[in-house]
Design a protein around this motif. Sequence first.
Motif, PDB file in Angstrom:
ATOM      1  N   GLU A  96       1.001  -1.144  -0.115  1.00  0.00           N
ATOM      2  CA  GLU A  96       0.159   0.042  -0.157  1.00  0.00           C
ATOM      3  C   GLU A  96       1.000   1.229   0.223  1.00  0.00           C
ATOM      4  O   GLU A  96       0.518   2.241  -0.865  1.00  0.00           O
ATOM      5  N   ALA A  97       1.919   1.260   0.791  1.00  0.00           N
ATOM      6  CA  ALA A  97       2.947   2.561   0.881  1.00  0.00           C
ATOM      7  C   ALA A  97       3.578   2.552  -0.484  1.00  0.00           C
ATOM      8  O   ALA A  97       3.818   3.658  -0.913  1.00  0.00           O
ATOM      9  N   ALA A  98       3.732   1.426  -1.189  1.00  0.00           N
ATOM     10  CA  ALA A  98       4.303   1.749  -2.586  1.00  0.00           C
ATOM     11  C   ALA A  98       3.328   2.245  -3.670  1.00  0.00           C
ATOM     12  O   ALA A  98       3.774   2.495  -5.034  1.00  0.00           O
ATOM     13  N   GLY A  99       2.138   2.345  -3.443  1.00  0.00           N
ATOM     14  CA  GLY A  99       1.100   3.031  -4.174  1.00  0.00           C
ATOM     15  C   GLY A  99       0.000   2.114  -4.731  1.00  0.00           C
ATOM     16  O   GLY A  99      -0.883   2.431  -5.666  1.00  0.00           O
ATOM     17  N   VAL A 100      -0.012   0.799  -4.517  1.00  0.00           N
ATOM     18  CA  VAL A 100      -0.903   0.021  -4.489  1.00  0.00           C
ATOM     19  C   VAL A 100      -2.347   0.320  -4.129  1.00  0.00           C
ATOM     20  O   VAL A 100      -2.383   0.404  -2.811  1.00  0.00           O
ATOM     21  N   THR A 101      -3.458   0.529  -4.799  1.00  0.00           N
ATOM     22  CA  THR A 101      -4.754   0.589  -4.317  1.00  0.00           C
ATOM     23  C   THR A 101      -5.683  -0.428  -3.885  1.00  0.00           C
ATOM     24  O   THR A 101      -6.665  -0.386  -3.143  1.00  0.00           O
ATOM     25  N   MET A 102      -5.327  -1.498  -4.672  1.00  0.00           N
ATOM     26  CA  MET A 102      -6.176  -2.669  -4.591  1.00  0.00           C
ATOM     27  C   MET A 102      -4.983  -3.838  -4.956  1.00  0.00           C
ATOM     28  O   MET A 102      -4.641  -4.157  -5.875  1.00  0.00           O
ATOM     29  N   MET A 103      -5.208  -5.047  -3.646  1.00  0.00           N
ATOM     30  CA  MET A 103      -4.586  -6.246  -3.885  1.00  0.00           C
ATOM     31  C   MET A 103      -5.671  -7.095  -4.554  1.00  0.00           C
ATOM     32  O   MET A 103      -6.741  -7.369  -3.996  1.00  0.00           O
TER      33      MET A 103
END
Length: 343
Positions: free
Chosen positions: A319-326
Amino acid sequence: MKLGLQLGYWSAQPPTNHAELVATAEEAGYDTVFTAEAWGSDAFTPLAWWGRETSRMRLGTSVVQLSARTPTACAMASLTLDHLSGGRHILGLGVSGPQVVEGWYGQKFPKPLARTREYIDIIRQVWARQAPVTSAGPHYPLPLSGEGTTGLGKPLKPIVHPLRADIPIMLGAEGPKNVALAAEICDGWLPIFYSPRLAPMYNEWLDEGFARPGARRSREDFEICATAQVVVTDDRASIMDLIKPHLALYMGGMGAEDTNFHADVYRRMGYSDVVDEVTRLFRNDRKEDAAKAVPDELVDDSAIVGDIDYVRKQIVAWEAAGVTMMVIGARTPEQINEAAALL
């Protein structure tokens, strides 16, 4: 951080438990269910079939291949599904590779970036329904004219009024130019092998697209929906061994030997020697050896496997790396609920 369920595409036979998986994901609060296609099952039909039992989740393709349909046919399928789902559709697109495009669809592969831009422009014309759809080409000229045609082609509007003119479009992209294009003209990015370790590199590509004149989105409202294997286990070694054949297939068997976009992703991660060895073994029909040649650290770069504390920490890192959805490739209701509990 949102959760998505990745159903993927079918193998030799239709799956028997996808209705149960979709129902479980809906109940567990997942945001989206995705389907895919390769050269077997298509993405739209299963999405409509299982999606009809949902009332809240978004229904996304991850991805449909550009060469499988003309842009107007793709726009028709999407506007139809968007109506049937009450405005919950996401269109995920991808160019695939030359072996599939030219070998399966009988279409030309070169100039994938230009084709993607033109394809999406036509789709948005259909959904906007402001004027008859036209395109100067060169890849999808509308109306078609010239040698070999009747000359009777007529610009048309869709008969059906689309429910939404702004159905989200996400791009399955792996290279720098394609990722930048996604940031420029799309609503989201669908990375298949995302690694948070490479986030600074991804961000450079994305920022290039966001900075272009007329960019559709900014980082604040752009979605990054990363497909990942997320497995809570005390037996990392066994799960790693189950994942490695899948990675060996994509690294060593997908695409041509010297044109494999999935392999290029792992080369950018620093695994060129591994890719070369896996490719050599896989293409010499030594698939088990190819899987064994995949090191644990490579699996760790694009999957999350470990005990519950480790998995929680990794999700925070993604999430900190920019992913908004797993986007989870779960195979059982238990796995779906387990991932939901983590968030």
